[in-house]
Enzyme design. Sequence first.
Site, PDB file in Angstrom:
ATOM      1  N   ASP A 109      10.065   5.359   7.379  1.00 45.28           N
ATOM      2  CA  ASP A 109       9.677   4.998   8.741  1.00 45.28           C
ATOM      3  C   ASP A 109       8.737   6.067   9.259  1.00 45.28           C
ATOM      4  O   ASP A 109       8.865   7.238   8.900  1.00 45.28           O
ATOM      5  CB  ASP A 109      10.900   4.874   9.650  1.00 45.28           C
ATOM      6  N   SER A 110       7.782   5.646  10.066  1.00 45.14           N
ATOM      7  CA  SER A 110       6.785   6.598  10.532  1.00 45.14           C
ATOM      8  C   SER A 110       6.312   6.226  11.914  1.00 45.14           C
ATOM      9  O   SER A 110       6.599   5.138  12.427  1.00 45.14           O
ATOM     10  CB  SER A 110       5.608   6.630   9.555  1.00 45.14           C
TER      11      SER A 110
ATOM     12  N   GLY B  20      -3.976   1.306  11.479  1.00 44.04           N
ATOM     13  CA  GLY B  20      -3.331   1.730  12.728  1.00 44.04           C
ATOM     14  C   GLY B  20      -4.175   2.709  13.543  1.00 44.04           C
ATOM     15  O   GLY B  20      -5.291   2.400  13.941  1.00 44.04           O
TER      16      GLY B  20
ATOM     17  N   GLY C 247       0.835  -1.218   0.000  1.00 44.72           N
ATOM     18  CA  GLY C 247       0.000   0.000   0.000  1.00 44.72           C
ATOM     19  C   GLY C 247       0.860   1.254   0.000  1.00 44.72           C
ATOM     20  O   GLY C 247       0.545   2.239  -0.670  1.00 44.72           O
ATOM     21  N   LYS C 248       1.976   1.196   0.731  1.00 45.02           N
ATOM     22  CA  LYS C 248       2.865   2.356   0.792  1.00 45.02           C
ATOM     23  C   LYS C 248       3.500   2.632  -0.569  1.00 45.02           C
ATOM     24  O   LYS C 248       3.706   3.776  -0.938  1.00 45.02           O
ATOM     25  CB  LYS C 248       3.973   2.122   1.828  1.00 45.02           C
TER      26      LYS C 248
ATOM     27  N   LYS D  53      -6.104  10.855   2.324  1.00 48.57           N
ATOM     28  CA  LYS D  53      -4.827  10.544   2.935  1.00 48.57           C
ATOM     29  C   LYS D  53      -3.669  10.638   1.932  1.00 48.57           C
ATOM     30  O   LYS D  53      -2.592  11.121   2.255  1.00 48.57           O
ATOM     31  CB  LYS D  53      -4.925   9.127   3.497  1.00 48.57           C
TER      32      LYS D  53
ATOM     33  N   ASP E 291      -5.492   5.518  12.575  1.00 42.65           N
ATOM     34  CA  ASP E 291      -6.356   6.392  11.771  1.00 42.65           C
ATOM     35  C   ASP E 291      -7.790   6.543  12.300  1.00 42.65           C
ATOM     36  O   ASP E 291      -8.358   7.631  12.192  1.00 42.65           O
ATOM     37  CB  ASP E 291      -6.390   5.922  10.308  1.00 42.65           C
TER      38      ASP E 291
HETATM   39  P1  IMP Z   1       6.330   1.555   9.996  1.00 42.35           P
HETATM   40  O1  IMP Z   1       5.498   0.861   8.984  1.00 42.35           O
HETATM   41  O2  IMP Z   1       7.443   0.793  10.544  1.00 42.35           O
HETATM   42  O3  IMP Z   1       6.732   2.927   9.553  1.00 42.35           O
HETATM   43  O4  IMP Z   1       5.401   1.711  11.293  1.00 42.35           O
HETATM   44  C1  IMP Z   1       4.677   2.827  11.479  1.00 42.35           C
HETATM   45  C2  IMP Z   1       3.699   2.647  12.631  1.00 42.35           C
HETATM   46  O5  IMP Z   1       3.281   3.961  12.999  1.00 42.35           O
HETATM   47  C3  IMP Z   1       2.462   1.878  12.203  1.00 42.35           C
HETATM   48  O6  IMP Z   1       2.482   0.560  12.638  1.00 42.35           O
HETATM   49  C4  IMP Z   1       1.366   2.662  12.908  1.00 42.35           C
HETATM   50  O7  IMP Z   1       1.278   2.216  14.231  1.00 42.35           O
HETATM   51  C5  IMP Z   1       1.890   4.085  12.939  1.00 42.35           C
HETATM   52  N1  IMP Z   1       1.532   4.806  11.692  1.00 42.35           N
HETATM   53  C6  IMP Z   1       2.387   5.322  10.776  1.00 42.35           C
HETATM   54  N2  IMP Z   1       1.722   5.906   9.768  1.00 42.35           N
HETATM   55  C7  IMP Z   1       0.434   5.731  10.037  1.00 42.35           C
HETATM   56  C8  IMP Z   1      -0.746   6.093   9.333  1.00 42.35           C
HETATM   57  O8  IMP Z   1      -0.734   6.687   8.251  1.00 42.35           O
HETATM   58  N3  IMP Z   1      -1.888   5.735   9.916  1.00 42.35           N
HETATM   59  C9  IMP Z   1      -1.954   5.064  11.097  1.00 42.35           C
HETATM   60  N4  IMP Z   1      -0.899   4.682  11.782  1.00 42.35           N
HETATM   61  C10 IMP Z   1       0.299   5.033  11.264  1.00 42.35           C
END
Ligand code: IMP
Length: 189
Positions: free
Chosen positions: A69-70, A146, A14-15, A168, A148
Amino acid sequence: MGELKARLASRNPGKARELEHLLPSWTIEPLAAEDYPPENGATYYDNARGKALFGRALAREDEWVIGEDSGIEVEALDGGPGVRSARSGGTDPAGWLLGELSGVEGRGARYVSELVVVSPSGEEFRGTGTLEGRIGGEARGTEGFGFDPIFIPKGRDQTVAELGNEWKRDNSHRANAARELLAALREPR
Ligand code: IMP
C-alpha cells in the site's frame, strides 16, 4: 535466499514487474482476485497486511504472498491525502493536488510505500520506504502514474514522470521498501 515464488495481492501488474526487479530470484505474479477487500485501514501497514492476508487465503500453499500500500503526504495538507491517496483526485490526481495547493505555502511532500510479505507457514515480514521531495508548479513528463508529473524528488529538478520508469525502479518509495524488506528477510530468526 534461493528461488522463491510469490503472488502479489494487487490489480496492478506494473507493480509485480517493479518488485521482481527489486527482489532478485523472486518470481512474482499478480494474484487474480475479483473482490479485493476495501482499502479503508487507518494505516498503510493495515492496508498492506489486509491485502497480503486476503491473498494468503487464495494463493497456493507453497507460494509467498505480498501486499503493498502506498500514498503521498503533503506538508500543506497536514500529511494528506496519505492513506486515502488512492481515493483522492479521481481520474486526475495531479490536477486535483495542484488545485488544492494553489496559493498555499508548504509544497514539501513524500511518497510512502509499505510492503507486507506472508510466508507459506504464515510468518510475516515488512518493509517501509519513502521518497522525499516537493510538489512542482505544473505537470511535466509522461512516465509513471498518479502524482508523478508533479512530484520532484529531493536534489532533483525534474519530476518523477520526467526521470522515468527506469529511474523509478531503483529509487522509488517501493524500491526503498523492498530493500528494507530484504534486510528483514535476511535477519536470523
Ligand atoms: P495503492 O495502489 O492502493 O497503493 O494506491 C496508491 C495511491 O497513492 C495511488 O493511487 C497514487 O495516487 C499514489 N501513489 C502511490 N505510489 C505512487 C507512485 O509511485 N507514483 C504516483 N502516485 C503514487
